[in-house]
Motif scaffolding. Structure first.
Motif, PDB file in Angstrom:
ATOM      1  N   ASP A 237       0.845  -1.195   0.000  1.00 21.65           N
ATOM      2  CA  ASP A 237       0.000   0.000   0.000  1.00 21.65           C
ATOM      3  C   ASP A 237       0.886   1.253   0.000  1.00 21.65           C
ATOM      4  N   LEU A 238       1.674   1.445   1.037  1.00 23.66           N
ATOM      5  CA  LEU A 238       2.555   2.621   1.100  1.00 23.66           C
ATOM      6  C   LEU A 238       3.700   2.512   0.098  1.00 23.66           C
ATOM      7  N   ARG A 239       4.413   1.391   0.137  1.00 23.77           N
ATOM      8  CA  ARG A 239       5.395   1.020  -0.896  1.00 23.77           C
ATOM      9  C   ARG A 239       6.365   2.150  -1.274  1.00 23.77           C
ATOM     10  N   ASP A 240       7.022   2.716  -0.258  1.00 21.03           N
ATOM     11  CA  ASP A 240       7.924   3.829  -0.532  1.00 21.03           C
ATOM     12  C   ASP A 240       8.914   3.931   0.618  1.00 21.03           C
ATOM     13  N   TYR A 241      10.196   4.157   0.303  1.00 22.15           N
ATOM     14  CA  TYR A 241      11.216   4.241   1.349  1.00 22.15           C
ATOM     15  C   TYR A 241      11.043   5.457   2.254  1.00 22.15           C
ATOM     16  N   ARG A 242      10.240   6.439   1.848  1.00 24.14           N
ATOM     17  CA  ARG A 242      10.016   7.581   2.741  1.00 24.14           C
ATOM     18  C   ARG A 242       9.227   7.166   3.983  1.00 24.14           C
ATOM     19  N   PHE A 243       8.626   5.966   3.945  1.00 25.43           N
ATOM     20  CA  PHE A 243       7.897   5.455   5.107  1.00 25.43           C
ATOM     21  C   PHE A 243       8.759   4.532   5.974  1.00 25.43           C
ATOM     22  N   TYR A 244      10.063   4.548   5.737  1.00 26.77           N
ATOM     23  CA  TYR A 244      11.008   3.791   6.552  1.00 26.77           C
ATOM     24  C   TYR A 244      11.963   4.742   7.265  1.00 26.77           C
ATOM     25  N   ALA A 245      12.509   4.257   8.380  1.00 25.17           N
ATOM     26  CA  ALA A 245      13.532   5.009   9.094  1.00 25.17           C
ATOM     27  C   ALA A 245      14.808   5.044   8.261  1.00 25.17           C
ATOM     28  N   GLU A 246      15.820   5.745   8.762  1.00 21.57           N
ATOM     29  CA  GLU A 246      17.058   5.911   8.009  1.00 21.57           C
ATOM     30  C   GLU A 246      17.754   4.586   7.709  1.00 21.57           C
ATOM     31  N   ASP A 247      17.501   3.571   8.548  1.00 17.30           N
ATOM     32  CA  ASP A 247      18.138   2.271   8.314  1.00 17.30           C
ATOM     33  C   ASP A 247      17.503   1.490   7.170  1.00 17.30           C
ATOM     34  N   LEU A 248      16.382   2.011   6.633  1.00 18.59           N
ATOM     35  CA  LEU A 248      15.636   1.369   5.544  1.00 18.59           C
ATOM     36  C   LEU A 248      15.125  -0.020   5.927  1.00 18.59           C
ATOM     37  N   VAL A 249      15.025  -0.270   7.202  1.00 16.70           N
ATOM     38  CA  VAL A 249      14.589  -1.558   7.738  1.00 16.70           C
ATOM     39  C   VAL A 249      13.289  -1.416   8.521  1.00 16.70           C
ATOM     40  N   HIS A 250      13.238  -0.423   9.411  1.00 13.83           N
ATOM     41  CA  HIS A 250      12.088  -0.267  10.295  1.00 13.83           C
ATOM     42  C   HIS A 250      11.110   0.779   9.744  1.00 13.83           C
ATOM     43  N   PRO A 251       9.821   0.471   9.699  1.00 19.40           N
ATOM     44  CA  PRO A 251       8.828   1.479   9.325  1.00 19.40           C
ATOM     45  C   PRO A 251       8.906   2.671  10.278  1.00 19.40           C
ATOM     46  N   ASN A 252       8.760   3.885   9.747  1.00 21.82           N
ATOM     47  CA  ASN A 252       8.845   5.073  10.592  1.00 21.82           C
ATOM     48  C   ASN A 252       7.491   5.403  11.233  1.00 21.82           C
ATOM     49  N   TYR A 253       7.430   6.536  11.913  1.00 25.26           N
ATOM     50  CA  TYR A 253       6.210   6.923  12.631  1.00 25.26           C
ATOM     51  C   TYR A 253       5.005   6.975  11.701  1.00 25.26           C
ATOM     52  N   PHE A 254       5.169   7.568  10.524  1.00 23.80           N
ATOM     53  CA  PHE A 254       4.032   7.741   9.617  1.00 23.80           C
ATOM     54  C   PHE A 254       3.488   6.388   9.147  1.00 23.80           C
ATOM     55  N   ALA A 255       4.382   5.433   8.912  1.00 23.14           N
ATOM     56  CA  ALA A 255       3.946   4.098   8.485  1.00 23.14           C
ATOM     57  C   ALA A 255       3.223   3.370   9.611  1.00 23.14           C
ATOM     58  N   THR A 256       3.794   3.404  10.820  1.00 23.86           N
ATOM     59  CA  THR A 256       3.145   2.704  11.935  1.00 23.86           C
ATOM     60  C   THR A 256       1.818   3.368  12.291  1.00 23.86           C
ATOM     61  N   GLN A 257       1.744   4.680  12.160  1.00 22.66           N
ATOM     62  CA  GLN A 257       0.485   5.374  12.419  1.00 22.66           C
ATOM     63  C   GLN A 257      -0.568   4.978  11.379  1.00 22.66           C
ATOM     64  N   TYR A 258      -0.154   4.853  10.125  1.00 26.90           N
ATOM     65  CA  TYR A 258      -1.065   4.441   9.062  1.00 26.90           C
ATOM     66  C   TYR A 258      -1.593   3.029   9.322  1.00 26.90           C
ATOM     67  N   VAL A 259      -0.687   2.112   9.697  1.00 26.91           N
ATOM     68  CA  VAL A 259      -1.093   0.743  10.007  1.00 26.91           C
ATOM     69  C   VAL A 259      -2.026   0.726  11.207  1.00 26.91           C
ATOM     70  N   TRP A 260      -1.724   1.532  12.212  1.00 23.35           N
ATOM     71  CA  TRP A 260      -2.577   1.616  13.403  1.00 23.35           C
ATOM     72  C   TRP A 260      -3.988   2.071  13.026  1.00 23.35           C
ATOM     73  N   GLU A 261      -4.096   3.093  12.216  1.00 18.22           N
ATOM     74  CA  GLU A 261      -5.407   3.599  11.814  1.00 18.22           C
ATOM     75  C   GLU A 261      -6.196   2.539  11.042  1.00 18.22           C
ATOM     76  N   LYS A 262      -5.519   1.783  10.198  1.00 21.02           N
ATOM     77  CA  LYS A 262      -6.171   0.701   9.467  1.00 21.02           C
ATOM     78  C   LYS A 262      -6.609  -0.414  10.417  1.00 21.02           C
ATOM     79  N   PHE A 263      -5.783  -0.682  11.424  1.00 23.07           N
ATOM     80  CA  PHE A 263      -6.121  -1.706  12.413  1.00 23.07           C
ATOM     81  C   PHE A 263      -7.362  -1.299  13.200  1.00 23.07           C
TER      82      PHE A 263
END
Length: 332
Positions: A237-263
């Motif tokens: 859905d998001l499919r973009d590195y701007r939704f990851y932290a600098e390590d490109l491994v962990h989803p950042n705040y905006f991604a986790t917030q988006y997942v939370w809202e969907k949940f």
């Protein structure tokens, strides 16, 4: 223009409410969602062994809670000036074996009590790659799977990818154990969107695919199992590195917030969502930093939120807002 691909998420047949007790276990993404549930007023327990990534360690931990297994000092090992357990996160480690044992046994006992009453159990799997202990590992059964490596030397471990049959067997067994222990429990599976790139890109994708296949097989098999697509929301859905932290491994705040809202949208009804908004306004007031704590304006602010919080607890006595009430009252 559309910049991301949204898809429908199957809703829970019985929505989660604030009356429910939620038990969460698994990868670090579990703790992201757990923190949001806590801040939204839910009664939860998360990761009594600490963060666990692979299905074998998760299943072993749950079995330990069900059986209320106690450990003693002989079950630990000493490394880098601390005592550790191969089955627990380093937050249970200590400079004394006694302290580590006490923390572990207390957590297990609390998990046993909570799991028996839990209405929902959320299991988040991170990786099908496991690290088995070699003959060089201290105080270890050779071939057993480490839940945490505790920065031990690399030659203490062998890496392997679990087979689909192994994952299905271990999860099927623990699901039956859960339902025997707590017949009312419902289980929500998720796959963590955290990318295990230390294994390699191809290896990470193999691992995630294996977990997804196993989980969907089980969800199709059991009536009280459900799947929430946290992984797909971030990856497809998001499919973009701007939704990851600098390590490109962990989803950042905006991604986790988006997942939370969907949940929230998929698992809760309008009444619960409305209550979450009220609780979140109380949480913002609780975290507010005033310029002058002695001012009349600040005292009025505290009185307003004390009255609001007390009224909400009277209306919903299952909410745990004691620390917020104490905070608002202390400044009056």
């Amino acid at each position: 223009m559309k910049f991301h691909y949204e898809f429908d998420i199957k809703k829970l047949p019985e929505p989660i409410t604030h009356k429910d007790k939620l038990f969460l276990i698994g990868s670090c993404f579990t703790e992201n969602i757990g923190e949001k549930l806590k801040r939204s007023g839910f009664t939860i327990m998360e990761n009594p062994n600490g963060i666990l990534f692979n299905p074998v360690s998760v299943a072993e931990a749950i079995t330990g809670y069900i059986e209320n297994v106690s450990i003693d000092e002989k079950d630990l090992f000493y490394l880098n000036e601390g005592w550790h357990s191969w089955k627990h996160h380093s937050r249970f480690s200590s400079i004394t074996a006694k302290d580590s044992v006490e923390k572990i046994n207390t957590a297990t006992g609390n998990a046993n009590s909570f799991l028996r009453q839990a209405d929902y159990i959320m299991i988040t799997l991170g990786s099908a790659w496991v690290y088995t202990l070699t003959e060089k590992a201290l105080n270890a059964r050779v071939g057993s799977i480490a839940g945490n490596n505790h920065k031990a030397p690399s030659d203490w471990f062998n890496r392997k990818l679990l087979m689909l049959e192994e994952v299905l067997k271990v999860l099927d067994n623990v699901i039956h154990r859960i339902f025997l222990f707590n017949s009312k429990a419902r289980i929500i599976f998720t796959i963590s969107p955290v990318r295990h790139l230390r294994e390699g890109v191809i290896e990470n994708n193999r691992s995630k695919a294996l977990l997804i296949q196993a989980v969907h097989h089980l969800v199709d098999k059991f009536d009280k199992l459900f799947y929430f697509p946290a992984y797909e929301l971030v990856i497809d859905d998001l499919r973009d590195y701007r939704f990851y932290a600098e390590d490109l491994v962990h989803p950042n705040y905006f991604a986790t917030q988006y997942v939370w809202e969907k949940f929230v949208d998929a698992s809760m009804n309008e009444k619960t969502r409305s209550l979450i908004k009220e609780i979140q306004s109380i949480q913002l007031a609780y975290q507010h930093k005033p310029f002058n704590v002695a001012s009349e304006q600040h005292k009025k602010f505290l009185k307003s939120f004390y009255d609001k919080t007390a009224a909400l607890v009277d209306q919903h006595p299952y909410l745990n807002l004691e620390k917020e009430l104490a905070f608002f009252k202390s400044g009056l």
